[in-house]
Design an enzyme around this catalytic site. Structure first.
Site, PDB file in Angstrom:
ATOM      1  N   VAL A 279       0.730  -1.065   0.039  1.00 32.94           N
ATOM      2  CA  VAL A 279      -0.116  -0.062   0.019  1.00 32.94           C
ATOM      3  C   VAL A 279       0.911   1.261   0.027  1.00 32.94           C
ATOM      4  O   VAL A 279       0.440   1.979  -0.770  1.00 32.94           O
ATOM      5  CB  VAL A 279      -1.016   0.034   1.168  1.00 32.94           C
ATOM      6  CG1 VAL A 279      -1.731   1.180   1.285  1.00 32.94           C
ATOM      7  CG2 VAL A 279      -1.865  -1.338   1.219  1.00 32.94           C
TER       8      VAL A 279
ATOM      9  N   LYS B 235      10.644  -0.360   7.876  1.00 35.96           N
ATOM     10  CA  LYS B 235      11.017  -1.235   8.831  1.00 35.96           C
ATOM     11  C   LYS B 235      12.504  -1.801   8.845  1.00 35.96           C
ATOM     12  O   LYS B 235      13.191  -1.781   9.636  1.00 35.96           O
ATOM     13  CB  LYS B 235      10.167  -2.474   8.823  1.00 35.96           C
ATOM     14  CG  LYS B 235       9.551  -2.900  10.221  1.00 35.96           C
ATOM     15  CD  LYS B 235       8.539  -3.799  10.023  1.00 35.96           C
ATOM     16  CE  LYS B 235       7.899  -4.476  11.212  1.00 35.96           C
ATOM     17  NZ  LYS B 235       6.823  -5.432  10.810  1.00 35.96           N
TER      18      LYS B 235
ATOM     19  N   LYS C 203      -6.802  -0.810   9.133  1.00 32.62           N
ATOM     20  CA  LYS C 203      -8.385  -1.062   9.796  1.00 32.62           C
ATOM     21  C   LYS C 203      -8.323  -1.430  11.174  1.00 32.62           C
ATOM     22  O   LYS C 203      -9.253  -1.182  11.870  1.00 32.62           O
ATOM     23  CB  LYS C 203      -9.142  -1.972   8.704  1.00 32.62           C
ATOM     24  CG  LYS C 203      -8.434  -3.455   8.398  1.00 32.62           C
ATOM     25  CD  LYS C 203      -7.571  -3.156   7.014  1.00 32.62           C
ATOM     26  CE  LYS C 203      -6.470  -4.024   6.816  1.00 32.62           C
ATOM     27  NZ  LYS C 203      -6.627  -4.792   5.711  1.00 32.62           N
TER      28      LYS C 203
ATOM     29  N   VAL D 148     -11.706   0.508   4.731  1.00 39.75           N
ATOM     30  CA  VAL D 148     -12.716  -0.479   4.264  1.00 39.75           C
ATOM     31  C   VAL D 148     -13.055  -0.804   2.823  1.00 39.75           C
ATOM     32  O   VAL D 148     -13.199   0.303   2.052  1.00 39.75           O
ATOM     33  CB  VAL D 148     -14.124   0.010   4.717  1.00 39.75           C
ATOM     34  CG1 VAL D 148     -15.443  -0.767   4.577  1.00 39.75           C
ATOM     35  CG2 VAL D 148     -13.917   0.230   6.380  1.00 39.75           C
TER      36      VAL D 148
ATOM     37  N   GLY E  76     -10.981  -1.375   0.066  1.00 41.87           N
ATOM     38  CA  GLY E  76      -9.812  -1.266  -0.823  1.00 41.87           C
ATOM     39  C   GLY E  76     -10.461   0.136  -1.485  1.00 41.87           C
ATOM     40  O   GLY E  76     -10.708   1.229  -1.049  1.00 41.87           O
TER      41      GLY E  76
ATOM     42  N   ILE F 170     -13.337   1.033  -3.123  1.00 40.02           N
ATOM     43  CA  ILE F 170     -14.679   1.205  -3.052  1.00 40.02           C
ATOM     44  C   ILE F 170     -14.891   2.607  -2.114  1.00 40.02           C
ATOM     45  O   ILE F 170     -14.622   2.512  -1.008  1.00 40.02           O
ATOM     46  CB  ILE F 170     -15.436   0.255  -2.539  1.00 40.02           C
ATOM     47  CG1 ILE F 170     -15.480  -1.104  -3.506  1.00 40.02           C
ATOM     48  CG2 ILE F 170     -17.013   0.739  -2.683  1.00 40.02           C
ATOM     49  CD1 ILE F 170     -16.304  -2.285  -3.243  1.00 40.02           C
TER      50      ILE F 170
ATOM     51  N   ASP G 171     -10.368  -9.350   9.802  1.00 42.96           N
ATOM     52  CA  ASP G 171     -10.293  -8.248   9.048  1.00 42.96           C
ATOM     53  C   ASP G 171     -11.544  -7.783   8.524  1.00 42.96           C
ATOM     54  O   ASP G 171     -11.921  -6.545   8.601  1.00 42.96           O
ATOM     55  CB  ASP G 171      -9.350  -8.597   7.684  1.00 42.96           C
ATOM     56  CG  ASP G 171      -9.151  -7.507   6.928  1.00 42.96           C
ATOM     57  OD1 ASP G 171      -8.239  -6.622   7.015  1.00 42.96           O
ATOM     58  OD2 ASP G 171     -10.011  -7.273   5.776  1.00 42.96           O
TER      59      ASP G 171
ATOM     60  N   LYS H 128     -13.586  -3.925   9.577  1.00 40.49           N
ATOM     61  CA  LYS H 128     -14.265  -2.998   8.570  1.00 40.49           C
ATOM     62  C   LYS H 128     -15.784  -2.887   8.938  1.00 40.49           C
ATOM     63  O   LYS H 128     -16.249  -1.803   8.678  1.00 40.49           O
ATOM     64  CB  LYS H 128     -13.802  -3.712   7.240  1.00 40.49           C
ATOM     65  CG  LYS H 128     -12.531  -3.653   6.763  1.00 40.49           C
ATOM     66  CD  LYS H 128     -12.254  -4.753   5.575  1.00 40.49           C
ATOM     67  CE  LYS H 128     -10.664  -4.635   5.074  1.00 40.49           C
ATOM     68  NZ  LYS H 128     -10.325  -5.549   4.242  1.00 40.49           N
TER      69      LYS H 128
ATOM     70  N   GLY I  67      -5.310  -4.634  -2.955  1.00 38.65           N
ATOM     71  CA  GLY I  67      -4.291  -4.497  -3.872  1.00 38.65           C
ATOM     72  C   GLY I  67      -3.599  -3.134  -3.906  1.00 38.65           C
ATOM     73  O   GLY I  67      -4.218  -2.237  -3.156  1.00 38.65           O
TER      74      GLY I  67
HETATM   75  N1  HSE Z   1      -5.936  -7.904   3.072  1.00 36.16           N
HETATM   76  C1  HSE Z   1      -7.024  -7.269   3.021  1.00 36.16           C
HETATM   77  C2  HSE Z   1      -7.978  -7.921   2.024  1.00 36.16           C
HETATM   78  C3  HSE Z   1      -6.547  -5.808   2.129  1.00 36.16           C
HETATM   79  O1  HSE Z   1      -7.799  -8.901   1.480  1.00 36.16           O
HETATM   80  O2  HSE Z   1      -9.299  -7.260   2.036  1.00 36.16           O
HETATM   81  C4  HSE Z   1      -7.685  -4.953   2.078  1.00 36.16           C
HETATM   82  O3  HSE Z   1      -7.915  -4.354   3.334  1.00 36.16           O
END
Ligand code: HSE
Length: 338
Positions: free
Chosen positions: A14, A45, A104, A131, A133, A135, A200, A204, A301
């Site tokens: 990202v 890092k 997130k 949230v 990607g 959209i 994840d 979101k 992505g």
């Molecule tokens: N790892 C997350 C996914 C990345 O696959 O949706 C986007 O938040």
């Protein structure tokens, strides 16, 4: 020409996407902002790793060096996990920097506190990239659903899970092979546990809940399931019946209560998410005035996420429309006010 000075925290998929997009879309950014966006620093890092970053830019593993930069305007944060991000962002806000974040997990846990702090220090926080990607669901809800009373939101919110389920069905891949591919493509997190265990999508969903309803359900009351129980046999059996497995997060208002769940379910041809395939995400909003709306697009992505962050870079620079009450919309059926 005046400059907008930006620091990027994290240079994974990202962070690199943000860096590249600031360069590739320099003309559009300058035209919209009336100033040149300059990347002044990148927080990394591992110093040993080779990266394609201009030599003029400060590359450091020490956040304090970034904080010490004079006239820093915006922090674009693309690190994972709650810490050290939360600590870094608090310090940046106190220094007067606007924030754009894609984190997130951190924002689901600490978003409320950060928004309060931002208000106190008169800066803005963009969190579109947290949230779904690429959209634009956050701005859609915040800016264009101020009057509508939302009563339900359903979403495919994890690109990796949807990609795995699609690969298993379309290409008869094993779970492990599909996950490997999602990692290679930069969809999955470095540690993909949160992707496949549903956490994840849960984070979101909680962020969405706060914007749409002004509150969240008790986290412990949300049914949480990932996709790890899926097998090739289950996928094939469902397909024979004309069904597809989808990992769906939902939140619905029932009376005065919010009921949330994150589940692996089968859907038929008439479901709005039946055709949502691969790394795509989708969000269906049900509200009282407009009815049902579905937004769909790439959920993970490099460039989809960078797209959300770059648009937020513009959002946080807009003078008008400062975030008044953070994302504390009150949307109960009777007293819905902003
Ligand atoms: N790892 C997350 C996914 C990345 O696959 O949706 C986007 O938040």
């Amino acid at each position: 020409m005046d400059e907008i000075k930006v620091a990027i925290l994290g240079f994974g998929t990202v962070g690199e996407g943000v860096y590249k997009t600031i360069r590739s879309h320099e003309r559009e950014l300058t035209a919209v902002l009336g100033k040149k966006v300059v990347v002044a620093a990148v927080l990394i890092k591992n110093k040993e790793k080779k990266r394609n970053i201009s030599e003029k830019i400060l590359i450091t593993t020490d956040f304090n060096e970034i904080l010490a930069l004079p006239n820093l305007d915006i922090i674009m944060e693309a690190i994972v996990e709650k810490e050290p991000s939360f600590t870094f962002l608090k310090k940046a806000i106190k220094k007067g920097c606007h924030i754009v974040t894609a984190n997130k997990e951190m924002f689901a846990h600490h978003g409320k506190e950060l928004m309060k702090l931002a208000k106190e220090y008169n800066v803005k926080i963009g969190f579109e990239a947290t949230v779904a990607g690429g959209i634009p669901i956050i701005q859609t809800l915040q800016q264009l659903f101020k009057i509508n009373r939302v009563h339900e939101i359903q979403g495919i919110l994890n690109g990796t899970s949807n990609f795995i389920l699609t690969e298993m069905r379309e290409k008869k891949q094993s779970f492990a092979t599909a996950l490997n591919l999602a990692q290679e493509k930069g969809y999955a997190e470095l540690d993909p546990t949160n992707d496949v265990e549903g956490n994840d999508a849960f984070f979101k969903l909680m962020i969405l809940s706060r914007i749409a309803f002004g509150e969240e359900p008790d986290w412990n009351d949300v049914d949480l399931e990932g996709i790890t129980s899926i097998t090739s046999e289950l996928v094939e059996n469902a397909e024979r019946l004309g069904l597809r497995y989808k990992h769906i997060a939902s939140i619905v208002r029932k009376g005065n209560k919010l009921v949330g769940s994150v589940k692996l379910i089968t859907v038929g041809k008439l479901h709005p998410f039946y055709q949502v395939e691969g790394v795509e995400n989708a969000i269906n909003i049900q509200s009282d005035i407009v009815g049902s709306i579905t937004l769909q697009g790439p959920g993970a992505g490099m460039f989809p996420t960078a797209s959300a962050m770059i648009e937020d870079l513009v959002f946080v620079n807009e003078k008008q429309n400062l975030q008044k009450v953070g994302y504390e919309k009150t949307n109960d059926p009777i007293t819905a006010v902003i």
